[in-house]
Enzyme design. Structure first.
Site, PDB file in Angstrom:
ATOM      1  N   ASN A  14       0.856  -1.191   0.000  1.00 41.03           N
ATOM      2  CA  ASN A  14       0.000   0.000   0.000  1.00 41.03           C
ATOM      3  C   ASN A  14       0.893   1.243   0.000  1.00 41.03           C
ATOM      4  OD1 ASN A  14      -1.425   2.254   1.038  1.00 41.03           O
ATOM      5  ND2 ASN A  14      -3.080   0.893   1.666  1.00 41.03           N
ATOM      6  N   HIS A  17       0.877   5.958   1.765  1.00 39.73           N
ATOM      7  CA  HIS A  17       1.718   6.706   2.708  1.00 39.73           C
ATOM      8  C   HIS A  17       2.735   7.597   1.994  1.00 39.73           C
ATOM      9  CE1 HIS A  17      -0.106   4.082   5.705  1.00 39.73           C
ATOM     10  NE2 HIS A  17       0.093   3.128   4.838  1.00 39.73           N
ATOM     11  N   HIS A  50      -5.659   3.781  -2.067  1.00 42.03           N
ATOM     12  CA  HIS A  50      -7.012   4.070  -1.582  1.00 42.03           C
ATOM     13  C   HIS A  50      -7.415   5.433  -2.116  1.00 42.03           C
ATOM     14  CE1 HIS A  50      -9.802   4.254   2.241  1.00 42.03           C
ATOM     15  NE2 HIS A  50     -10.441   4.569   1.138  1.00 42.03           N
ATOM     16  N   ARG A  52      -9.660   7.980  -1.546  1.00 39.17           N
ATOM     17  CA  ARG A  52     -10.641   8.387  -0.526  1.00 39.17           C
ATOM     18  C   ARG A  52     -11.554   9.480  -1.061  1.00 39.17           C
ATOM     19  NH1 ARG A  52      -9.523   7.000   5.026  1.00 39.17           N
ATOM     20  NH2 ARG A  52     -11.140   8.517   5.436  1.00 39.17           N
ATOM     21  N   ARG A  56      -7.466  12.777   0.513  1.00 42.18           N
ATOM     22  CA  ARG A  56      -6.418  13.324   1.394  1.00 42.18           C
ATOM     23  C   ARG A  56      -5.013  12.866   1.017  1.00 42.18           C
ATOM     24  NH1 ARG A  56      -7.477   9.956   6.928  1.00 42.18           N
ATOM     25  NH2 ARG A  56      -9.505  10.973   6.842  1.00 42.18           N
ATOM     26  N   HIS A  57      -4.903  11.779   0.252  1.00 38.52           N
ATOM     27  CA  HIS A  57      -3.548  11.395  -0.198  1.00 38.52           C
ATOM     28  C   HIS A  57      -3.531  11.087  -1.689  1.00 38.52           C
ATOM     29  CE1 HIS A  57      -5.302   7.550   0.906  1.00 38.52           C
ATOM     30  NE2 HIS A  57      -5.095   7.701   2.200  1.00 38.52           N
ATOM     31  N   GLU A  77      -8.624   0.585  -3.296  1.00 37.06           N
ATOM     32  CA  GLU A  77      -9.592   0.622  -2.189  1.00 37.06           C
ATOM     33  C   GLU A  77     -10.487   1.832  -2.372  1.00 37.06           C
ATOM     34  OE1 GLU A  77      -7.720   0.821   1.596  1.00 37.06           O
ATOM     35  OE2 GLU A  77      -6.305  -0.748   1.103  1.00 37.06           O
ATOM     36  N   THR A 108      -8.471   3.394   7.950  1.00 34.48           N
ATOM     37  CA  THR A 108      -9.698   2.597   7.953  1.00 34.48           C
ATOM     38  C   THR A 108      -9.847   1.885   9.307  1.00 34.48           C
ATOM     39  OG1 THR A 108      -9.023   2.123   5.686  1.00 34.48           O
ATOM     40  CG2 THR A 108     -10.993   1.012   6.491  1.00 34.48           C
ATOM     41  N   GLU A 158     -11.086  -9.358   2.333  1.00 35.76           N
ATOM     42  CA  GLU A 158      -9.836  -8.987   2.998  1.00 35.76           C
ATOM     43  C   GLU A 158     -10.164  -8.878   4.477  1.00 35.76           C
ATOM     44  OE1 GLU A 158      -7.393  -5.813   1.419  1.00 35.76           O
ATOM     45  OE2 GLU A 158      -6.456  -5.497   3.374  1.00 35.76           O
ATOM     46  N   HIS A 221      -3.878  -4.716   7.544  1.00 36.29           N
ATOM     47  CA  HIS A 221      -4.003  -3.616   8.496  1.00 36.29           C
ATOM     48  C   HIS A 221      -3.144  -3.883   9.720  1.00 36.29           C
ATOM     49  CE1 HIS A 221      -5.530   0.117   9.959  1.00 36.29           C
ATOM     50  NE2 HIS A 221      -6.188   0.259   8.817  1.00 36.29           N
TER      51      HIS A 221
HETATM   52  N1  PXP Z   1      -5.847  -3.096   3.772  1.00 36.28           N
HETATM   53  C1  PXP Z   1      -6.779  -2.117   3.840  1.00 36.28           C
HETATM   54  C2  PXP Z   1      -8.161  -2.426   3.356  1.00 36.28           C
HETATM   55  C3  PXP Z   1      -6.463  -0.834   4.330  1.00 36.28           C
HETATM   56  O1  PXP Z   1      -7.405   0.125   4.388  1.00 36.28           O
HETATM   57  C4  PXP Z   1      -5.132  -0.583   4.735  1.00 36.28           C
HETATM   58  C5  PXP Z   1      -4.755   0.787   5.240  1.00 36.28           C
HETATM   59  O2  PXP Z   1      -4.809   1.735   4.241  1.00 36.28           O
HETATM   60  C6  PXP Z   1      -4.189  -1.622   4.619  1.00 36.28           C
HETATM   61  C7  PXP Z   1      -4.580  -2.877   4.169  1.00 36.28           C
HETATM   62  C8  PXP Z   1      -2.759  -1.427   5.023  1.00 36.28           C
HETATM   63  O3  PXP Z   1      -2.680  -1.164   6.392  1.00 36.28           O
HETATM   64  P1  PXP Z   1      -1.299  -0.697   7.036  1.00 36.28           P
HETATM   65  O4  PXP Z   1      -0.943   0.614   6.414  1.00 36.28           O
HETATM   66  O5  PXP Z   1      -1.600  -0.613   8.498  1.00 36.28           O
HETATM   67  O6  PXP Z   1      -0.285  -1.756   6.692  1.00 36.28           O
END
Ligand code: PXP
Length: 268
Positions: A14, A17, A50, A52, A56-57, A77, A108, A158, A221
């Site tokens: 992901n 960030h 994602h 959103r 925001r990102h 996402e 999330t 997921e 997550h």
């Molecule tokens: N899976 C989903 C559905 C998420 O929303 C996120 C966070 O954006 C992640 C995985 C990844 O989570 P983390 O950044 O805590 O590894």
């Protein structure tokens, strides 16, 4: 007896960030496209972003460029908001993962409410399938939610591992943990151990049930370099989506070279 090979585990990275860091300055650096290229060259099987509602990102333009140029599948996402689903149908990622969204959250929090939101989720799935997009539902690791996801015609679930990750971190207090759990830090160790067993069992049982009804199973997550082994031990899970810990680690593993190179450039 012949050895039965373990089912492969794929890694979705992901990169939201990276865009969070970019948005702190509202410029074009660091570029999520650069992150995509580096992840793909270094073993990521999938890229997750994602889009959103509050942008925001990741922005629409990022999503468009990432989907157009990615050498690996893109898992987008998004919420079940009809306008967002329209955009996703046009963007045509390989997969859409439907997640709950709440403007005030930092990330999330919790899985989709697949029971009370079933009509809207079902509409979103139908439209995404018509556009040729595979659909995953981000759900809490509970059997009812798995069964409802199957009834709604999802391809993947997921499983939300946030609770598992928080309890794991509380037991190993040197690790980062969610600020939401600080108030719970005085839980006795034995109690935390049994909470961790429960959280892990919930993920395992949900994953195995999902596989038994032919849903594909991802998890994500809060997964990090310490707790990920407990997830790879669950063979019903075939994909992990990980962001924060990888990007956090990269800040330090890449910082040495970044400073050295700038120091070099600063020499007259
Ligand atoms: N899976 C989903 C559905 C998420 O929303 C996120 C966070 O954006 C992640 C995985 C990844 O989570 P983390 O950044 O805590 O590894």
């Amino acid at each position: 007896m012949q050895n039965v090979p373990n089912p492969p585990m794929t890694l979705g990275v992901n990169i939201d960030h990276i865009a969070v860091l970019r948005e702190a300055r509202k410029i074009n650096d660091p570029d999520p496209l650069m992150a995509l290229a580096i992840c793909a060259q270094n073993g990521a099987d999938q890229i997750t972003i994602h889009l959103r509602e509050d942008r925001r990102h990741i922005h629409d333009e990022d999503a468009k460029k990432i989907i157009a140029s990615s050498p690996i599948p893109v898992n987008l996402e998004c919420s079940i908001n009809a306008d967002i689903i329209d955009i996703v149908c046009r963007l045509k990622p390989h997969r859409a993962t439907l997640v709950p969204e709440n403007r005030a959250e930092v990330t999330t929090e919790g899985g989709l409410d697949v029971i009370s939101k079933s009509a809207a989720i079902s509409d979103a799935i139908e439209r995404l399938h018509e556009a040729g997009i595979e659909v995953s539902l981000f759900i809490d690791p509970v059997i009812n939610a798995v069964e409802q996801s199957y009834a709604l015609d999802a391809d993947f679930v997921e499983l939300h591992t946030g609770h598992f990750a928080n309890v794991y971190a509380m037991l190993n207090s040197a690790l980062p943990y969610s600020h939401h759990t600080i108030k719970e830090l005085d839980i006795p160790r034995d109690e935390l151990k049994s909470q961790l067993d429960e959280a892990l069992n919930a993920v395992r049982i949900s994953a195995e049930h999902a596989r038994s009804i032919h849903l594909q199973v991802a998890a994500g997550h809060g997964l990090n370099y310490q707790n990920v082994r407990l997830m790879t031990d669950i063979h019903a899970i075939t994909e992990l989506n990980i962001g924060q810990s990888i990007i956090a680690r990269s800040v330090f593993s890449g910082l040495a070279d970044a400073v050295k190179e700038m120091k070099q450039l600063c020499q007259r």
